[in-house]
Design an enzyme around this catalytic site. Structure first.
Site, PDB file in Angstrom:
ATOM      1  N   PHE A 231       0.862  -1.149   0.039  1.00  0.00           N
ATOM      2  CA  PHE A 231       0.143  -0.134  -0.058  1.00  0.00           C
ATOM      3  C   PHE A 231       0.830   1.212  -0.095  1.00  0.00           C
ATOM      4  CE2 PHE A 231      -2.317   3.539   1.610  1.00  0.00           C
ATOM      5  CZ  PHE A 231      -3.528   3.427   0.893  1.00  0.00           C
TER       6      PHE A 231
ATOM      7  N   ASP B  30       9.219   2.586   2.406  1.00  0.00           N
ATOM      8  CA  ASP B  30       8.101   3.265   2.412  1.00  0.00           C
ATOM      9  C   ASP B  30       7.839   3.296   3.898  1.00  0.00           C
ATOM     10  OD1 ASP B  30       5.670   4.487   2.822  1.00  0.00           O
ATOM     11  OD2 ASP B  30       4.820   3.527   0.989  1.00  0.00           O
TER      12      ASP B  30
ATOM     13  N   LYS C 271       2.191  10.538   7.889  1.00  0.00           N
ATOM     14  CA  LYS C 271       1.564  10.299   9.020  1.00  0.00           C
ATOM     15  C   LYS C 271       1.986  10.935  10.309  1.00  0.00           C
ATOM     16  CE  LYS C 271      -0.971   6.614   7.000  1.00  0.00           C
ATOM     17  NZ  LYS C 271      -0.546   5.515   6.297  1.00  0.00           N
TER      18      LYS C 271
END
Ligand SMILES: *Cc1c(COP(=O)(O)O)cnc(C)c1O
Length: 400
Positions: free
Chosen positions: A140, A225, A254
């Site tokens: 993702f 990532d 985030k």
């Protein structure tokens, strides 16, 4: 207005691109959130790890308020007095020479994909238009068209083609497949050291190290990532530290802002981020002084409150407690730090009903990939609070 009124309004006027639990949150502090009817819940999702520092952390809120009174946006047409400090502090914290700030995680990923392609052409010497980037199954990395191009989730792609050329997929956790997929045109391999949305999947030990060596040998950039796994969530600053490797580039987002504001970034050395010249890439809000001030404070909180070490210790404790529950529904308990996935057996009827039952007991968790319950509370959680949660989690895992 009560819960049902808010839900009806949202369903009527909002696009239906999410399926949220039916709780309407009005305020939050630390690990606790309160809904519009006054019910209190423990947040075990932490906004997909964006609020690692806890909801509305007073120090970060204060930094935001102070900066909001000074200047919020200059655009990168002018300089501002927060961004250079964020650059320096991030570089010193992580050891990477350069930083490129964006807003969302997807933008950080797009940024490094662009940098990797340009690096391939200008540094590695790949023929123009031929660069390839390798990604993993079950990844993702966001929702833009180029990013969903290399998603292996049917739904993420269905109806959104045509896609972007130049991507290849290899099996997550399989270093041999990676090696076989590499050609002289390969620019980069992008990988999550722990897959978050994929269901908190920890690859076999040694995988990342092997991938790192394969990339080095073939002059391919290794991109980690760490938008979800990074900044303490895994019990280390970065999850790749478990394998003692140093990726060529890292994406973060985030928790970089403690959940107050969208801030993301790419970290890399000059050889990679140095490929960008003025005009090659940008963002109106990327690197704005409000975001930079918030990110600076969010990083300080992470370090000064020892949240990374806490995540490591309490995550171990949390998993131990989970393992003590003898539930027929549980197939596997996995994770690192407070990044925990409980995979249920196929016969359990999906994780959603367990998440709904948890909500009934005052715990907010979200299913991921049908059969996985993710437990990823803010890192400010205490051992006593984990014990409180475990009593309830246990009851729910033992339902029929
Ligand atoms: C959430 C996430 C992204 C995308 O971030 P957005 O801010 O939602 O665009 C990218 N990579 C990983 C690993 C993520 O978990």
């Amino acid at each position: 207005m009560n819960t049902q009124d808010y839900i009806a309004m949202e369903e009527k006027y909002g696009a239906h691109n999410y399926h949220p639990l039916d709780v309407v949150i009005e305020d939050a502090k630390g690990i606790w959130v309160t809904d519009v009817d006054g019910n209190k819940y423990m947040d075990c999702l932490a906004a997909y790890s964006a609020v690692n520092q806890g909801h509305c952390h007073p120090r970060i809120v204060n930094a935001l308020k102070e900066q909001a009174d000074k200047v919020t946006l200059t655009s990168r047409a002018f300089r501002n007095s927060q961004l250079p400090l964020l650059y320096k502090e991030l570089s010193e914290l992580t050891g990477y020479e350069m930083v490129l700030p964006m807003n969302s995680g997807a933008e950080a990923v797009e940024t490094i994909l662009k940098a990797a392609r340009k690096w391939a052409y200008k540094v590695k010497g790949v023929e123009d238009g031929k660069a390839e980037i390798i990604a993993c199954t079950n990844n993702f990395a966001g929702r833009t068209i180029s990013i969903v191009t290399f998603s292996t989730e049917e739904q993420y792609k269905d109806g959104f083609g045509p896609f972007t050329p130049g991507f290849k997929i290899v099996e997550y956790g399989n270093a041999k497949e990676l090696e076989e997929a590499i050609t002289p045109n390969t620019a980069a391999f992008i990988v999550e050291p722990i897959q978050g949305e994929g269901g908190v999947v920890v690859p076999p030990e040694g995988y990342l190290k092997e991938a790192y060596e394969i990339c080095k040998k073939n002059n391919v950039l290794l991109i980690a990532d760490e938008i979800q796994s990074g900044l303490g969530r895994s019990g280390k600053l970065f999850a790749f530290e478990y394998e003692g490797v140093r990726p060529d580039a890292v994406t973060i987002g985030k928790a970089l802002s403690g959940g107050l504001y969208p801030v993301s970034a790419v970290l890399a050395n000059k050889e990679v981020l140095g490929v960008f010249n003025p005009g090659d890439h940008g963002s109106t809000f990327g690197g704005n002084p409000l975001g930079a001030a918030v990110a600076r404070e969010a990083l300080k909180v992470l370090i000064e409150e020892n949240l990374i070490e806490k995540s490591y210790e309490l995550g171990k404790y949390f998993r131990e407690q989970l393992r003590n529950v003898n539930s027929k529904h549980v197939k596997e308990i996995r994770g690192k730090g407070l990044f925990i996935g409980v995979e249920l057996n196929k016969e359990a009827g999906g994780a959603r009903r367990f998440c709904e039952a948890l909500m009934g007991k005052g715990i907010l968790a979200k299913e991921t990939h049908e059969n996985v319950i993710r437990f990823a509370p803010p890192l400010v959680i205490t051992k006593d609070e984990i014990d409180w949660a475990m009593e309830r989690i246990k009851d729910v895992l033992l339902i029929d």
